[in-house]
Design an enzyme around this catalytic site. Sequence first.
Site, PDB file in Angstrom:
ATOM      1  N   TYR A 440       0.752  -1.222   0.191  1.00  0.00           N
ATOM      2  CA  TYR A 440       0.023   0.290   0.042  1.00  0.00           C
ATOM      3  C   TYR A 440       1.030   1.250   0.095  1.00  0.00           C
ATOM      4  CZ  TYR A 440      -0.018  -0.417   5.324  1.00  0.00           C
ATOM      5  OH  TYR A 440       0.228  -0.288   6.730  1.00  0.00           O
ATOM      6  N   GLU A 441       0.220   2.483  -0.296  1.00  0.00           N
ATOM      7  CA  GLU A 441       0.735   3.510  -0.538  1.00  0.00           C
ATOM      8  C   GLU A 441       1.799   3.421  -1.813  1.00  0.00           C
ATOM      9  OE1 GLU A 441      -0.584   6.203   0.701  1.00  0.00           O
ATOM     10  OE2 GLU A 441      -1.446   5.142   2.281  1.00  0.00           O
TER      11      GLU A 441
END
Length: 598
Positions: A440-441
């Site tokens: 994620y990110e």
Amino acid sequence: MPIYRAPVRDTAFVIRDVLNYQRLDNIAGFADLSPDVLEAILDEGAKLAENVMQPLNRAGDMEGCVRHEDGSVSTPKGFAEAYRQYCEGGWMGLSSPAEYGGQGLPYLVHTAVGEFLSSANMALMMYPGLTQGAIAAILTHGTDEQKQTFLPKMVEGGWTGTMNLTEPHCGTDLGLLRTKAVPNGDGSYKISGQKIFISAGEHDMAENIIHLVLARIEGAPEGTKGISLFIVPKLKLDKAGNLGGPNGVSCGSIEEKMGIHGNATCVMNYDEAEGFLLGAENGGLKAMFTMMNEARLGVALQGLAVSEAAYQNAADYARERLQGRSLSGPKAPDKKADPIIVHPDIRRNLMTIRAFNEAGRAALLWIALQSDIANRSEDEKARQEAEDHLALMTPVLKGVLTDKGFEHAVMAQQVFGGHGYIEEHGMSQFVRDARIAMIYEGANGIQALDLVGRKLAQNGGRAVQTFFKTVGDFCEEHRSDEKMAPYTKALKKGLSDLQAATLWLMQNAMQKPDNAGAASYDYMHLFGLVAFGFMWARMVKVAQDSLAQGAGGGAGFMERKLTLGRFFMERAMPETSAHLVRISSGADTVMALPAEAF
């Protein structure tokens, strides 16, 4: 049961002795951070992590979050109370501006304490972590009215924040998003659409949740050029800023995940929810990247944090578990077997993890300091150099520390043997929790492409040339120091490999972009090794100087730095050569097979 002890001494050593933070007492926030205040903050942060957050970690993993029929979500038992203690202690606003209720201390300190708390309970700390990013976005792009309306409540922790990017059909390629925004004619918008993978999207820990949502205003251009960012509160506000009725925002479900079970990762539905434009129309990506860059450093910190927690448990186990005899003869002759800490392969695992952890911690704190200089210094040249380091190192730290965080969690689990596969020892949770940070990110392959495709060429390559000079100057400054030779020679060789890889990309990536794509992942890790080697060389120099002056009772601590630094230079830095060979092989074999052959 898993244990955790915050590395207060090591953190203080980096901040105080390696980074020499007191030299910046002319920058806002640093003048108030005396060594005594720093020590007190680190000590109190450690107590909160060890005594409040960590005891809830395994229970939170087992219990998870529950969505009720009305769409509300309950967090695991004890989470809300722990979050309340976090807020009452002023931790949410540690580095936020005083005008909005924060303490205005350096982001450096926030980062240091953030590691302790994330090591203790990663899932719980994601709730305030997402809020920090939302605060940064509103602070940078919000109107004065928006800042006054939202920031005080968010800084005190009464309201939390989220970021809403991903949709079922649309992940990294945000130009495909379908969430729409229709003007109401009064400055507000009706937001409609669905977002997925929304961390802390719904919960019972705060009275309101401030969602930052990417959407496309009717008639806006296609692709990323037509994306805007909106503030969409869970509960509407009246003109005085007081809480009103529910907005058209609901949690459709909680994702069933591999790890971070204590965090409510939600499918969020927006049904003509009232929202307010944040930043410029069609300027949503610019505004969101303020939040994402902060979040990416926060995720890098998570990689380090899980690695540290896993290491501590593995080291404790290795000192206690009796199995076999040392290859060089019994080390515990009064017992039926030696503790497994005597075996070279166990030590290889533990030394590798620890050497990367200590270098990663130093690198993260160094970049946090660059963030403070970039955002607070009045010296334009210092700000520019700090901004260059920050932009360049963000994808490196996110990618390398989270890759290593997962790798190290697995290595620590291996130390336990079969017991590492049994849930009661807690090692499985570290492995499962660490895995998401690589995704994620911005998945780590995207971080590598960002580094190679954007950051290297930015401003004519100014940032990477500054980094090369910073590391090269350090090596040159200590070239005649025989005690530093084992460290600077290895660092200089790694830097030479990194420069050669950079030159190869300059010569081969423009005419054949696949060369850049095929090289990017190795280049990111090559860069990380050099950055970590640089931090080890700096730490070793401080330790050597301290030992030469008597070390003030800390000789053992300083000697350990020399040993760990030597281990890193001998066992990790040589990998730069392998990365360079892979980079230089180009993309031909990578791209050779037709798609149907896979």
